[in-house]
Write a protein that holds these residues in place. Structure first.
Motif, PDB file in Angstrom:
ATOM      1  N   ILE A 141     -10.418 -34.468 -84.828  1.00  0.00           N
ATOM      2  CA  ILE A 141      -9.710 -35.702 -84.499  1.00  0.00           C
ATOM      3  C   ILE A 141      -9.624 -35.778 -82.973  1.00  0.00           C
ATOM      4  O   ILE A 141      -8.750 -35.179 -82.339  1.00  0.00           O
ATOM      5  CB  ILE A 141      -8.304 -35.732 -85.136  1.00  0.00           C
ATOM      6  CG1 ILE A 141      -8.401 -35.552 -86.662  1.00  0.00           C
ATOM      7  CG2 ILE A 141      -7.594 -37.046 -84.807  1.00  0.00           C
ATOM      8  CD1 ILE A 141      -7.063 -35.512 -87.375  1.00  0.00           C
ATOM      9  N   ASP A 142     -10.559 -36.493 -82.382  1.00  0.00           N
ATOM     10  CA  ASP A 142     -10.650 -36.538 -80.921  1.00  0.00           C
ATOM     11  C   ASP A 142      -9.434 -37.211 -80.292  1.00  0.00           C
ATOM     12  O   ASP A 142      -9.058 -36.898 -79.153  1.00  0.00           O
ATOM     13  CB  ASP A 142     -11.921 -37.274 -80.497  1.00  0.00           C
ATOM     14  CG  ASP A 142     -13.177 -36.490 -80.862  1.00  0.00           C
ATOM     15  OD1 ASP A 142     -13.140 -35.249 -80.796  1.00  0.00           O
ATOM     16  OD2 ASP A 142     -14.185 -37.128 -81.227  1.00  0.00           O
ATOM     17  N   GLU A 143      -8.810 -38.131 -81.027  1.00  0.00           N
ATOM     18  CA  GLU A 143      -7.635 -38.826 -80.491  1.00  0.00           C
ATOM     19  C   GLU A 143      -6.454 -37.884 -80.306  1.00  0.00           C
ATOM     20  O   GLU A 143      -5.485 -38.228 -79.614  1.00  0.00           O
ATOM     21  CB  GLU A 143      -7.225 -39.974 -81.413  1.00  0.00           C
ATOM     22  CG  GLU A 143      -8.284 -41.070 -81.568  1.00  0.00           C
ATOM     23  CD  GLU A 143      -9.294 -40.732 -82.657  1.00  0.00           C
ATOM     24  OE1 GLU A 143      -9.226 -39.613 -83.207  1.00  0.00           O
ATOM     25  OE2 GLU A 143     -10.161 -41.584 -82.942  1.00  0.00           O
ATOM     26  N   TRP A 144      -6.528 -36.714 -80.902  1.00  0.00           N
ATOM     27  CA  TRP A 144      -5.434 -35.742 -80.797  1.00  0.00           C
ATOM     28  C   TRP A 144      -5.795 -34.575 -79.865  1.00  0.00           C
ATOM     29  O   TRP A 144      -5.326 -33.464 -80.036  1.00  0.00           O
ATOM     30  CB  TRP A 144      -5.089 -35.195 -82.175  1.00  0.00           C
ATOM     31  CG  TRP A 144      -4.428 -36.207 -83.079  1.00  0.00           C
ATOM     32  CD1 TRP A 144      -4.187 -37.524 -82.815  1.00  0.00           C
ATOM     33  CD2 TRP A 144      -3.925 -35.968 -84.398  1.00  0.00           C
ATOM     34  NE1 TRP A 144      -3.565 -38.138 -83.880  1.00  0.00           N
ATOM     35  CE2 TRP A 144      -3.392 -37.199 -84.868  1.00  0.00           C
ATOM     36  CE3 TRP A 144      -3.883 -34.862 -85.228  1.00  0.00           C
ATOM     37  CZ2 TRP A 144      -2.818 -37.334 -86.128  1.00  0.00           C
ATOM     38  CZ3 TRP A 144      -3.311 -34.980 -86.483  1.00  0.00           C
ATOM     39  CH2 TRP A 144      -2.775 -36.200 -86.930  1.00  0.00           C
ATOM     40  N   LYS A 145      -6.614 -34.848 -78.878  1.00  0.00           N
ATOM     41  CA  LYS A 145      -7.046 -33.809 -77.946  1.00  0.00           C
ATOM     42  C   LYS A 145      -5.864 -33.139 -77.252  1.00  0.00           C
ATOM     43  O   LYS A 145      -5.910 -31.966 -76.877  1.00  0.00           O
ATOM     44  CB  LYS A 145      -7.992 -34.417 -76.898  1.00  0.00           C
ATOM     45  CG  LYS A 145      -8.676 -33.402 -75.999  1.00  0.00           C
ATOM     46  CD  LYS A 145      -9.651 -34.076 -75.060  1.00  0.00           C
ATOM     47  CE  LYS A 145     -10.320 -33.075 -74.136  1.00  0.00           C
ATOM     48  NZ  LYS A 145     -11.104 -32.057 -74.873  1.00  0.00           N
ATOM     49  N   LEU A 146      -4.765 -33.896 -77.115  1.00  0.00           N
ATOM     50  CA  LEU A 146      -3.555 -33.376 -76.482  1.00  0.00           C
ATOM     51  C   LEU A 146      -2.994 -32.151 -77.209  1.00  0.00           C
ATOM     52  O   LEU A 146      -2.252 -31.352 -76.635  1.00  0.00           O
ATOM     53  CB  LEU A 146      -2.495 -34.483 -76.427  1.00  0.00           C
ATOM     54  CG  LEU A 146      -1.208 -34.245 -75.632  1.00  0.00           C
ATOM     55  CD1 LEU A 146      -1.535 -34.007 -74.156  1.00  0.00           C
ATOM     56  CD2 LEU A 146      -0.272 -35.439 -75.779  1.00  0.00           C
ATOM     57  N   LEU A 147      -3.384 -31.972 -78.479  1.00  0.00           N
ATOM     58  CA  LEU A 147      -2.842 -30.880 -79.290  1.00  0.00           C
ATOM     59  C   LEU A 147      -3.639 -29.585 -79.174  1.00  0.00           C
ATOM     60  O   LEU A 147      -3.280 -28.584 -79.801  1.00  0.00           O
ATOM     61  CB  LEU A 147      -2.790 -31.304 -80.759  1.00  0.00           C
ATOM     62  CG  LEU A 147      -1.879 -32.504 -81.085  1.00  0.00           C
ATOM     63  CD1 LEU A 147      -2.049 -32.905 -82.534  1.00  0.00           C
ATOM     64  CD2 LEU A 147      -0.431 -32.170 -80.784  1.00  0.00           C
ATOM     65  N   GLU A 148      -4.699 -29.589 -78.399  1.00  0.00           N
ATOM     66  CA  GLU A 148      -5.481 -28.361 -78.231  1.00  0.00           C
ATOM     67  C   GLU A 148      -4.627 -27.253 -77.622  1.00  0.00           C
ATOM     68  O   GLU A 148      -3.733 -27.510 -76.808  1.00  0.00           O
ATOM     69  CB  GLU A 148      -6.703 -28.629 -77.356  1.00  0.00           C
ATOM     70  CG  GLU A 148      -7.744 -29.514 -78.028  1.00  0.00           C
ATOM     71  CD  GLU A 148      -8.951 -29.761 -77.136  1.00  0.00           C
ATOM     72  OE1 GLU A 148      -8.958 -29.250 -76.004  1.00  0.00           O
ATOM     73  OE2 GLU A 148      -9.873 -30.473 -77.576  1.00  0.00           O
ATOM     74  N   ASN A 149      -4.902 -26.019 -78.044  1.00  0.00           N
ATOM     75  CA  ASN A 149      -4.164 -24.831 -77.574  1.00  0.00           C
ATOM     76  C   ASN A 149      -2.690 -24.876 -77.950  1.00  0.00           C
ATOM     77  O   ASN A 149      -1.830 -24.348 -77.239  1.00  0.00           O
ATOM     78  CB  ASN A 149      -4.321 -24.662 -76.059  1.00  0.00           C
ATOM     79  CG  ASN A 149      -5.756 -24.413 -75.650  1.00  0.00           C
ATOM     80  OD1 ASN A 149      -6.430 -23.547 -76.210  1.00  0.00           O
ATOM     81  ND2 ASN A 149      -6.243 -25.197 -74.708  1.00  0.00           N
ATOM     82  N   ASN A 150      -2.404 -25.536 -79.070  1.00  0.00           N
ATOM     83  CA  ASN A 150      -1.058 -25.532 -79.641  1.00  0.00           C
ATOM     84  C   ASN A 150      -1.111 -24.964 -81.054  1.00  0.00           C
ATOM     85  O   ASN A 150      -2.004 -25.327 -81.833  1.00  0.00           O
ATOM     86  CB  ASN A 150      -0.485 -26.945 -79.703  1.00  0.00           C
ATOM     87  CG  ASN A 150       0.150 -27.383 -78.398  1.00  0.00           C
ATOM     88  OD1 ASN A 150       1.215 -26.891 -78.030  1.00  0.00           O
ATOM     89  ND2 ASN A 150      -0.505 -28.297 -77.690  1.00  0.00           N
ATOM     90  N   VAL A 151      -0.171 -24.101 -81.375  1.00  0.00           N
ATOM     91  CA  VAL A 151      -0.022 -23.640 -82.757  1.00  0.00           C
ATOM     92  C   VAL A 151       0.820 -24.670 -83.491  1.00  0.00           C
ATOM     93  O   VAL A 151       1.964 -24.930 -83.120  1.00  0.00           O
ATOM     94  CB  VAL A 151       0.645 -22.255 -82.816  1.00  0.00           C
ATOM     95  CG1 VAL A 151       0.885 -21.849 -84.267  1.00  0.00           C
ATOM     96  CG2 VAL A 151      -0.221 -21.217 -82.116  1.00  0.00           C
ATOM     97  N   ILE A 152       0.246 -25.287 -84.527  1.00  0.00           N
ATOM     98  CA  ILE A 152       0.917 -26.363 -85.262  1.00  0.00           C
ATOM     99  C   ILE A 152       1.463 -25.808 -86.570  1.00  0.00           C
ATOM    100  O   ILE A 152       0.726 -25.234 -87.367  1.00  0.00           O
ATOM    101  CB  ILE A 152      -0.059 -27.519 -85.520  1.00  0.00           C
ATOM    102  CG1 ILE A 152      -0.475 -28.134 -84.184  1.00  0.00           C
ATOM    103  CG2 ILE A 152       0.573 -28.569 -86.426  1.00  0.00           C
ATOM    104  CD1 ILE A 152      -1.600 -29.133 -84.302  1.00  0.00           C
ATOM    105  N   HIS A 153       2.755 -26.013 -86.777  1.00  0.00           N
ATOM    106  CA  HIS A 153       3.401 -25.454 -87.964  1.00  0.00           C
ATOM    107  C   HIS A 153       3.731 -26.492 -89.032  1.00  0.00           C
ATOM    108  O   HIS A 153       4.139 -26.130 -90.139  1.00  0.00           O
ATOM    109  CB  HIS A 153       4.667 -24.698 -87.562  1.00  0.00           C
ATOM    110  CG  HIS A 153       4.391 -23.312 -87.090  1.00  0.00           C
ATOM    111  ND1 HIS A 153       5.342 -22.493 -86.536  1.00  0.00           N
ATOM    112  CD2 HIS A 153       3.248 -22.581 -87.101  1.00  0.00           C
ATOM    113  CE1 HIS A 153       4.811 -21.332 -86.224  1.00  0.00           C
ATOM    114  NE2 HIS A 153       3.536 -21.362 -86.553  1.00  0.00           N
ATOM    115  N   SER A 154       3.575 -27.780 -88.710  1.00  0.00           N
ATOM    116  CA  SER A 154       3.793 -28.791 -89.737  1.00  0.00           C
ATOM    117  C   SER A 154       3.211 -30.126 -89.282  1.00  0.00           C
ATOM    118  O   SER A 154       3.234 -30.439 -88.090  1.00  0.00           O
ATOM    119  CB  SER A 154       5.289 -28.957 -90.036  1.00  0.00           C
ATOM    120  OG  SER A 154       5.480 -29.786 -91.167  1.00  0.00           O
ATOM    121  N   ILE A 155       2.676 -30.889 -90.235  1.00  0.00           N
ATOM    122  CA  ILE A 155       2.252 -32.265 -90.000  1.00  0.00           C
ATOM    123  C   ILE A 155       2.806 -33.099 -91.150  1.00  0.00           C
ATOM    124  O   ILE A 155       2.538 -32.822 -92.318  1.00  0.00           O
ATOM    125  CB  ILE A 155       0.723 -32.407 -89.929  1.00  0.00           C
ATOM    126  CG1 ILE A 155       0.149 -31.521 -88.820  1.00  0.00           C
ATOM    127  CG2 ILE A 155       0.337 -33.866 -89.686  1.00  0.00           C
ATOM    128  CD1 ILE A 155      -1.378 -31.564 -88.730  1.00  0.00           C
TER     129      ILE A 155
END
Length: 390
Positions: A141-155
């Motif tokens: 999802i290129d529109e979510w590039k801001l989330l790179e190098n983040n550990v995501i625990h919930s969506i």
């Protein structure tokens, strides 16, 4: 309700607990209920439980399939249902149970978790952002590039918005106009609390569990929140999982133990695990919160913070609100409190209670020394003691 800890698979029916272990005695890391089957995942093992003759029976789905390599170290950390198939997820692989058969998909990147959102299965990689899984392919999802190098625990999806909860950088919100940082005053606090898990109860209420500050119940209608932590009710501040029962009451899997919170109750219970508050004998409301009389002194609870009123230490029995004044019965006398100061107004010790007369405008106070009458509610420095009453 079904739970797992370091030792057992647990079943709770509201009255009694049952505990079971896997045949190989490994630690269960994930639990997912689908109808009459309760799927669990552990170290190089996954399967399901079913009820028979008042006991839970386990069936392994992975045994004998040679899904796990001898050199791998895979544990099943999450189980989800997507397109009628059951997905068992480790950090490096996904095992799909579809129509009775299990197949393995090796991931090209390490992930934190996978999330069924808006009819798509999203995979949150640890370093490369978020991907959509399409069959055996992965689309970034290129529109979510801001989330790179983040550990995501919930969506989570809510009201045409997608909320992304990162471990250390707070919450992001994706809308039709793009991805932005969540515009909420609590977001800065969440960045330092380490988000572990998050779920919506309904369109307007969000629950966020953290690693160090307990759980937050957030009302999105007015951006207010309740922080439930060790200082008021929880056994510890690390919340690892969130679930709801049929009454939408909250269940928390903690770092050590289980918590059940009746979050929809009209009654709230404040517990002070630190011991600072002591035993409470009287409570009155203030413009911003509460004033409490305890055996440790007079405390105010405002803006979700508890604090001792200066110079009030000692046994306090009663607080009575009269117009804009608070009359306090204390071991060391009777005190007047306004929003700023505490003032001693007489030397009557141990005021148990203070009530208005049913006959006139007098006030009567029960104390260590008997009953005293105040004829002027504007001046509690003068009183008349009823003799021979003790």
């Amino acid at each position: 309700m079904y739970f797992a800890n370091n030792h057992y698979f647990l079943r709770y029916d509201g009255v009694k607990w049952e505990k079971y272990t896997l045949p190989n005695k490994t630690i269960i890391r994930s639990v997912f209920v689908d109808g009459d089957k309760i799927y669990t995942g552990s170290y190089k093992e996954f399967g399901y439980w079913y009820r028979e003759n008042a006991k839970m029976i386990y069936v392994s789905l992975s045994k004998g399939l040679k899904l796990f390599s001898d050199t791998g170290n895979e544990e099943i950390w999450k189980i989800v249902k997507f397109n009628n198939a059951i997905y068992f997820q480790s950090f490096n692989e996904i095992y799909i149970l579809d129509r009775g058969k299990v197949r393995l998909i090796q991931l090209p990147f390490q992930i934190s978790y996978c999330f069924p959102v808006n009819g798509e299965l999203l995979l949150a990689s640890v370093r490369e952002g978020v991907y959509k899984m399409k069959g055996n392919s992965f689309i970034k999802i290129d529109e979510w590039k801001l989330l790179e190098n983040n550990v995501i625990h919930s969506i989570e999806n809510n009201k045409d918005k997608t909320y992304i909860f990162t471990q250390k950088n707070g919450v992001f919100v994706s809308t039709s106009s793009g991805l932005k940082v969540w515009d909420n005053p609590l977001n800065s606090t969440l960045k330092s609390s380490n988000i572990n898990v998050a779920k919506f109860i309904n369109d307007d209420k969000l629950i966020i569990g953290t690693a160090s500050e307990g759980v937050y119940s957030i009302d999105l209608k007015n951006n207010t929140f309740l922080n439930i932590n060790r200082n008021n009710v929880l056994m510890n501040n690390s919340v690892l999982s969130i679930a709801f029962d049929k009454e939408n009451n909250l269940w928390l899997g903690l770092d050590n133990g289980i918590a059940h919170i009746e979050i929809n109750s009209s009654v709230s219970i404040f517990s002070d695990n630190s011991g600072a508050l002591g035993s409470v004998y009287s409570v009155v409301t203030t413009e911003k919160g509460y004033l409490m009389a305890s055996n440790h002194g007079v405390f105010k609870y405002e803006d979700k913070k508890l604090s001792l009123i200066p110079n009030s230490i000692g046994q306090t029995w009663n607080i009575t609100k009269i117009k804009d004044k608070y009359i306090i019965g204390h071991n060391e006398g009777t005190f007047l409190y306004n929003t700023a100061t505490l003032t001693k107004i007489n030397s009557i010790n141990g005021g148990w209670n203070l009530v208005k007369s049913n006959l006139n405008n007098n006030y009567l106070q029960g104390s260590y020394s008997g009953i005293h009458i105040y004829k002027d509610s504007e001046d509690f420095s003068n009183s008349i003691q009823i003799n021979n009453f003790l």
